[in-house]
Design an enzyme around this catalytic site. Structure first.
Site, PDB file in Angstrom:
ATOM      1  CE1 TYR A 197      -3.220  -2.801   0.010  1.00  0.00           C
ATOM      2  CE2 TYR A 197      -3.874  -2.198   2.227  1.00  0.00           C
ATOM      3  CZ  TYR A 197      -4.034  -2.981   1.102  1.00  0.00           C
ATOM      4  OH  TYR A 197      -5.021  -3.930   1.074  1.00  0.00           O
TER       5      TYR A 197
HETATM    6  N1  LIG Z   1      -6.622  -8.409   0.838  1.00  0.00           N
HETATM    7  C1  LIG Z   1      -6.833  -7.709  -0.246  1.00  0.00           C
HETATM    8  O1  LIG Z   1      -6.448  -8.104  -1.351  1.00  0.00           O
HETATM    9  C2  LIG Z   1      -7.571  -6.406  -0.128  1.00  0.00           C
HETATM   10  C3  LIG Z   1      -8.106  -5.815  -1.289  1.00  0.00           C
HETATM   11  C4  LIG Z   1      -8.802  -4.614  -1.134  1.00  0.00           C
HETATM   12  C5  LIG Z   1      -8.937  -4.037   0.113  1.00  0.00           C
HETATM   13  N2  LIG Z   1      -8.378  -4.630   1.216  1.00  0.00           N
HETATM   14  C6  LIG Z   1      -8.508  -4.014   2.553  1.00  0.00           C
HETATM   15  O2  LIG Z   1      -9.857  -3.717   2.810  1.00  0.00           O
HETATM   16  C7  LIG Z   1     -10.011  -2.347   3.117  1.00  0.00           C
HETATM   17  C8  LIG Z   1     -11.369  -1.838   2.710  1.00  0.00           C
HETATM   18  O3  LIG Z   1     -11.608  -2.020   1.346  1.00  0.00           O
HETATM   19  P1  LIG Z   1     -11.551  -0.812   0.304  1.00  0.00           P
HETATM   20  O4  LIG Z   1     -10.824   0.326   0.911  1.00  0.00           O
HETATM   21  O5  LIG Z   1     -11.089  -1.435  -0.955  1.00  0.00           O
HETATM   22  O6  LIG Z   1     -13.046  -0.423   0.020  1.00  0.00           O
HETATM   23  P2  LIG Z   1     -14.361  -0.146   0.889  1.00  0.00           P
HETATM   24  O7  LIG Z   1     -14.085  -0.314   2.314  1.00  0.00           O
HETATM   25  O8  LIG Z   1     -15.416  -0.943   0.257  1.00  0.00           O
HETATM   26  O9  LIG Z   1     -14.616   1.392   0.524  1.00  0.00           O
HETATM   27  C9  LIG Z   1     -13.829   2.388   1.116  1.00  0.00           C
HETATM   28  C10 LIG Z   1     -14.295   3.778   0.674  1.00  0.00           C
HETATM   29  O10 LIG Z   1     -15.675   3.950   0.929  1.00  0.00           O
HETATM   30  C11 LIG Z   1     -15.936   5.302   1.293  1.00  0.00           C
HETATM   31  N3  LIG Z   1     -16.590   5.290   2.618  1.00  0.00           N
HETATM   32  C12 LIG Z   1     -16.066   4.965   3.817  1.00  0.00           C
HETATM   33  N4  LIG Z   1     -16.991   5.018   4.791  1.00  0.00           N
HETATM   34  C13 LIG Z   1     -18.133   5.359   4.185  1.00  0.00           C
HETATM   35  C14 LIG Z   1     -19.454   5.546   4.639  1.00  0.00           C
HETATM   36  N5  LIG Z   1     -19.791   5.353   5.924  1.00  0.00           N
HETATM   37  N6  LIG Z   1     -20.409   5.880   3.743  1.00  0.00           N
HETATM   38  C15 LIG Z   1     -20.092   6.048   2.439  1.00  0.00           C
HETATM   39  N7  LIG Z   1     -18.842   5.868   1.933  1.00  0.00           N
HETATM   40  C16 LIG Z   1     -17.883   5.526   2.805  1.00  0.00           C
HETATM   41  C17 LIG Z   1     -14.595   6.011   1.339  1.00  0.00           C
HETATM   42  O11 LIG Z   1     -14.361   6.616   0.057  1.00  0.00           O
HETATM   43  P3  LIG Z   1     -14.313   8.206  -0.071  1.00  0.00           P
HETATM   44  O12 LIG Z   1     -13.414   8.695   1.013  1.00  0.00           O
HETATM   45  O13 LIG Z   1     -13.816   8.447  -1.445  1.00  0.00           O
HETATM   46  O14 LIG Z   1     -15.747   8.648   0.157  1.00  0.00           O
HETATM   47  C18 LIG Z   1     -13.640   4.861   1.503  1.00  0.00           C
HETATM   48  O15 LIG Z   1     -12.345   5.176   1.098  1.00  0.00           O
HETATM   49  C19 LIG Z   1      -8.823  -1.684   2.400  1.00  0.00           C
HETATM   50  O16 LIG Z   1      -8.561  -0.392   2.884  1.00  0.00           O
HETATM   51  C20 LIG Z   1      -7.750  -2.695   2.673  1.00  0.00           C
HETATM   52  O17 LIG Z   1      -7.246  -2.530   3.989  1.00  0.00           O
HETATM   53  C21 LIG Z   1      -7.721  -5.820   1.107  1.00  0.00           C
END
Ligand SMILES: NC(=O)c1ccc[n+]([C@@H]2O[C@H](COP(=O)([O-])OP(=O)(O)OC[C@H]3O[C@@H](n4cnc5c(N)ncnc54)[C@H](OP(=O)(O)O)[C@@H]3O)[C@@H](O)[C@H]2O)c1
Length: 322
Positions: free
Chosen positions: A55
């Site tokens: 990351y």
């Molecule tokens: N193991 C893997 O391969 C893998 C892959 C992907 C992710 N991950 C992990 O999983 C975590 C979460 O997944 P993700 O970041 O991909 O996506 P997510 O959690 O589905 O979406 C995150 C985004 O949603 C928005 N958000 C956050 N809270 C909110 C709310 N209450 N209401 C509306 N929108 C909201 C924000 O975007 P804005 O700030 O633009 O509004 C935030 O950056 C990652 O940060 C990472 O640590 C792991």
């Protein structure tokens, strides 16, 4: 299925803390806000933080780990002790053999200032380099056995592979503490019969739901006044928008009168299936909304109506094994 009284908590994802390509990170603009986000998380009782050595790339190599390490060191000793920072090490092709992760592990521990509580395999190599994975897993188990890190987790591993790894590690007496996979109302594949949800429950492995908000799309209402995010996320949101109406309507009915908005419905659907969601949080408001989600849970009927509308629409991770 876990009972409502016995649902998992919510963790914090930090992919955006350092990633320019998808999340438009800018150190000058974002770092102070991210530290406030971290502090708000601690104040509201969030303890599990997910990160990865990949990351932040190029000049920003390991940025998410670095920020977490700095922020954790500025927390009180009490808070620090309660933190569970879990990093993921990428099985890059040059990381080979049982000691293939050694240098990466030390670099992550340095960036995290010794605060790592869990080391995780970031993705499975089973589909393209199946010989690479067993040695790396053995190496991760060595790190736990030697006391270098307290616990081990996996990511992007399917039910078949999970059973094999579980068997191998069980012979060494090393538990798999968690498995994280993509799991959301727009990526419900782990719910398939004999799938990851069932297998984790059977083997006693904590299931972690990544991208539980479908990169933020599930937190947006129809006609949301906020502009679409730029770049790849915006294109994905635009493409999926037209298929979301029935799901959104049900989510809005469930969210009505409860705190946390649509995002809380999406997070609580994961929790209702026994998974701990780790939404990406990057502002104090988002932390408040995630905290609000913890204050209520879906009824059985609500969960069932959402199950009926959940559909695999998100791009699947190409490194997810069977
Ligand atoms: N193991 C893997 O391969 C893998 C892959 C992907 C992710 N991950 C992990 O999983 C975590 C979460 O997944 P993700 O970041 O991909 O996506 P997510 O959690 O589905 O979406 C995150 C985004 O949603 C928005 N958000 C956050 N809270 C909110 C709310 N209450 N209401 C509306 N929108 C909201 C924000 O975007 P804005 O700030 O633009 O509004 C935030 O950056 C990652 O940060 C990472 O640590 C792991």
């Amino acid at each position: 299925m876990t009972s409502e009284a016995d649902q998992p908590g919510i963790g914090v994802g930090t992919w955006a803390w350092g990633n320019q390509f998808l999340w438009g990170y800018d150190p000058q603009r974002d770092d102070a806000r991210l530290e406030q986000t971290f502090q708000r998380c601690l104040a509201l009782g969030f303890r599990f933080f997910d990160t990865a050595d990949s990351y932040g790339t190029g000049r920003l190599n390991g940025r998410s780990e670095m920020l977490l390490g700095q922020f954790a060191m500025r927390a009180t000793p009490d808070e620090r002790q309660q933190l569970c920072i879990a990093t993921k090490l990428a099985p890059f092709p040059w990381r080979l053999g049982r000691r293939g992760y050694d240098r990466a592990f030390s670099a992550s521990q340095r960036r995290l200032q010794g605060q790592m509580k869990r080391v995780q395999l970031h993705w499975s190599t089973a589909r393209y380099a199946p010989w690479q994975e067993p040695a790396l897993i053995d190496g991760l188990a060595d790190l736990v056995e030697s006391g270098a890190v307290p616990s081990l987790g996996l990511s992007n591993v399917g039910p078949k592979r999970l059973r094999t790894i579980h068997r191998t590690l069980q012979e060494r007496g090393i538990p798999i503490s968690s498995l994280q996979v993509q799991f959301s109302l727009l990526a419900p594949q782990p719910l398939a019969d004999g799938g990851i949800v069932d297998t984790c429950q059977e083997l006693g492995i904590e299931l972690i739901a990544y991208s539980p908000l479908a990169l933020g799309l599930l937190g947006r209402s129809a006609g949301d006044p906020r502009p679409l995010p730029p770049g790849t996320r915006g294109s994905l949101f635009r493409r999926l928008e037209s298929s979301l109406a029935p799901l959104r309507q049900t989510m809005e009915e469930i969210a009505n009168g409860r705190p946390g908005g649509l995002g809380a419905v999406a997070l609580n659907w994961c929790r209702a299936h026994g998974a701990m969601p780790i939404p990406g949080l990057r502002s104090s408001d988002q932390v408040e909304q995630a905290a609000a989600a913890r204050s209520w849970s879906l009824s059985r009927d609500e969960r069932r109506s959402l199950d009926a509308l959940a559909a695999a629409r998100m791009p699947a991770n190409p490194f997810q094994s069977a």
